[in-house]
Design an enzyme around this catalytic site. Structure first.
Site, PDB file in Angstrom:
ATOM      1  N   SER A  64       0.744  -1.324  -0.001  1.00 54.92           N
ATOM      2  CA  SER A  64      -0.043   0.189   0.079  1.00 54.92           C
ATOM      3  C   SER A  64       0.755   1.299  -0.073  1.00 54.92           C
ATOM      4  CB  SER A  64      -0.867   0.047   1.160  1.00 54.92           C
ATOM      5  OG  SER A  64      -0.100   0.102   2.347  1.00 54.92           O
TER       6      SER A  64
ATOM      7  N   TYR B 120      -0.634   1.529  -7.588  1.00 55.87           N
ATOM      8  CA  TYR B 120      -1.285   1.077  -6.202  1.00 55.87           C
ATOM      9  C   TYR B 120      -2.723   1.064  -6.631  1.00 55.87           C
ATOM     10  CZ  TYR B 120      -3.371   1.657  -1.884  1.00 55.87           C
ATOM     11  OH  TYR B 120      -4.281   1.503  -0.709  1.00 55.87           O
TER      12      TYR B 120
ATOM     13  N   LYS C 209      -5.378  -1.870  -7.155  1.00 57.00           N
ATOM     14  CA  LYS C 209      -7.006  -1.778  -6.333  1.00 57.00           C
ATOM     15  C   LYS C 209      -8.229  -1.704  -7.067  1.00 57.00           C
ATOM     16  CE  LYS C 209      -5.667  -2.080  -1.742  1.00 57.00           C
ATOM     17  NZ  LYS C 209      -6.249  -2.752  -0.748  1.00 57.00           N
TER      18      LYS C 209
ATOM     19  N   HIS D 265       2.912   8.354   6.100  1.00 55.25           N
ATOM     20  CA  HIS D 265       1.684   9.286   6.265  1.00 55.25           C
ATOM     21  C   HIS D 265       1.875  10.411   7.417  1.00 55.25           C
ATOM     22  CE1 HIS D 265      -0.091   5.191   5.359  1.00 55.25           C
ATOM     23  NE2 HIS D 265      -0.675   6.164   4.371  1.00 55.25           N
TER      24      HIS D 265
ATOM     25  N   PHE E 274       5.053  19.037   2.394  1.00 51.77           N
ATOM     26  CA  PHE E 274       5.258  18.692   0.973  1.00 51.77           C
ATOM     27  C   PHE E 274       4.183  19.686   0.113  1.00 51.77           C
ATOM     28  CE2 PHE E 274       6.128  14.267   2.265  1.00 51.77           C
ATOM     29  CZ  PHE E 274       7.348  14.291   2.148  1.00 51.77           C
TER      30      PHE E 274
ATOM     31  N   ARG F 217      -7.193  16.908   2.935  1.00 56.51           N
ATOM     32  CA  ARG F 217      -7.513  15.619   3.017  1.00 56.51           C
ATOM     33  C   ARG F 217      -8.533  15.382   3.793  1.00 56.51           C
ATOM     34  NH1 ARG F 217      -4.850  15.717  -0.691  1.00 56.51           N
ATOM     35  NH2 ARG F 217      -2.884  14.559  -1.326  1.00 56.51           N
TER      36      ARG F 217
END
Ligand code: UFG
Length: 317
Positions: free
Chosen positions: A75, A139, A143, A185, A204, A217
């Protein structure tokens, strides 16, 4: 119910296993311990160590399982760009082995751990389940391929499948929390900096088209996410594949998260602006309307609680 949890030694799989046990279910964890931890498997669950490809058929065969909750996966977005073959093999290939083992053993239901990464760079937010799926990395693509496979297995083999597309999962639940060897994370990285493990957390990008210039997010507490799996278990009618986004419906910027971490820890937490991380969309926020109306699920824990629980977990280790 008698349940197989693949990836139950990992962060989310271990939390869901704990919640399932609390609800009185029987839990068998199947995990190869490549990224999970044996001591994360909650007491009361039986651990079988192995890959899905080598072990799923043997574990499921003739054992009377009612359903599978499928978390086992690679992941890391960055790693998937470097090693796409690994992601197709481990994520899609091993999921196919699991589905075949389920079909042969007659296990009727699956709840699958899908991701917001299937949507790629969204055209609009909040993101609906019916929005276009255009993953921007292997990734997310792997999925999405599993989601497609589930639709086919539901249609052609009659299984009941539910995919839950997670947005940004955070927090901890009792003894279960986030313990990645390679931590990418935001919240754990900020909290590890608060502990003095790093000199400064890198932020970032500060030039995104968002109110404060940092990415937004949709953060969701791992225990809220876990509860959705219990509801999803009841929802997978034979021959159907249902897809639900799992987010709170609202977002927080990187700077807002940093501020909450400073409040919770009471520490300064040095931060430095770094270049944008390739592949980060500016805003990722879920519409959680479908899961709310269909399954009656709603968020109970806010960002402050997520950070506080993650901080308690980190300091307990
Ligand atoms: N960030 C930092 N510094 C860090 C870590 C992250 O500034 O040290 C920023 C990221 O650039 C991003 C935000 O914090 O803007 C959140 O980043 P995370 O890595 O915590 O989470 P992502 O949104 O990148 O990833 C999540 C899931 C993935 C999934 C992805 C979908 O964790 O599994 O959403 O895009 F693929």
């Amino acid at each position: 119910m008698k349940l197989l949890v693949t990836g139950g030694a990992g962060y989310i799989g271990s939390v869901v296993s704990a919640l399932l046990l609390e609800s009185g279910h029987e839990v068998v964890v199947l995990d190869d311990l490549s990224t999970g931890h044996e001591d994360a498997v909650p007491e009361g669950a039986r651990l079988v160590r192995g890959t899905l490809r080598d072990t799923a058929a043997e574990v499921l065969g003739g054992a009377g399982f009612d359903a599978v909750l499928h978390f086992a996966a690679k992941s890391l977005v960055g790693e998937s760009v470097e090693k796409p073959g690994l992601y197709w093999d481990k994520n899609l290939g091993e999921s196919l082995a699991l589905l075949e083992a389920m079909r042969v053993a007659g296990v009727p239901r699956i709840v699958f751990s899908s991701t917001a990464a299937v949507y790629g760079e969204p055209e609009s937010t909040p993101i609906l389940e019916t929005d276009p799926t255009r993953p921007t990395n292997p990734y997310g693509a792997s999925k999405l391929a599993i989601d497609t496979t589930l639709t086919e297995y539901a249609r052609l083999h009659g299984i009941g499948a539910v995919s839950l597309r997670y947005f940004n999962v955070a927090g901890a639940y009792g003894r279960q929390g986030e313990r990645h060897d390679i931590e990418t994370h935001l919240i754990p990285n900020v909290l590890k900096t608060a502990q003095g493990e790093r000199d400064a957390v890198r932020l970032f990008g500060e030039d995104y088209p968002t109110p404060d210039g940092t990415c937004v997010r949709d953060y969701i507490h791992v225990a809220d996410l876990g509860r959705a799996h219990l509801l999803a278990l009841e929802a997978g009618a034979p021959g159907t594949h249902e897809i639900f986004n799992l987010g709170s419906g609202s977002g927080n910027s990187v700077l807002e998260v940093l501020e909450v971490c400073r409040e919770v820890t009471g520490r300064e937490i040095p931060a430095e602006i770094a270049p944008r991380r390739p592949g980060d969309p500016a805003v990722l926020v879920a519409s959680s309307e479908k899961i709310r109306t269909r399954l009656g699920w709603k968020v109970e824990r806010d960002l402050h609680t997520m950070v506080a629980d993650a901080w308690t977990f980190l300091r307990s280790r």
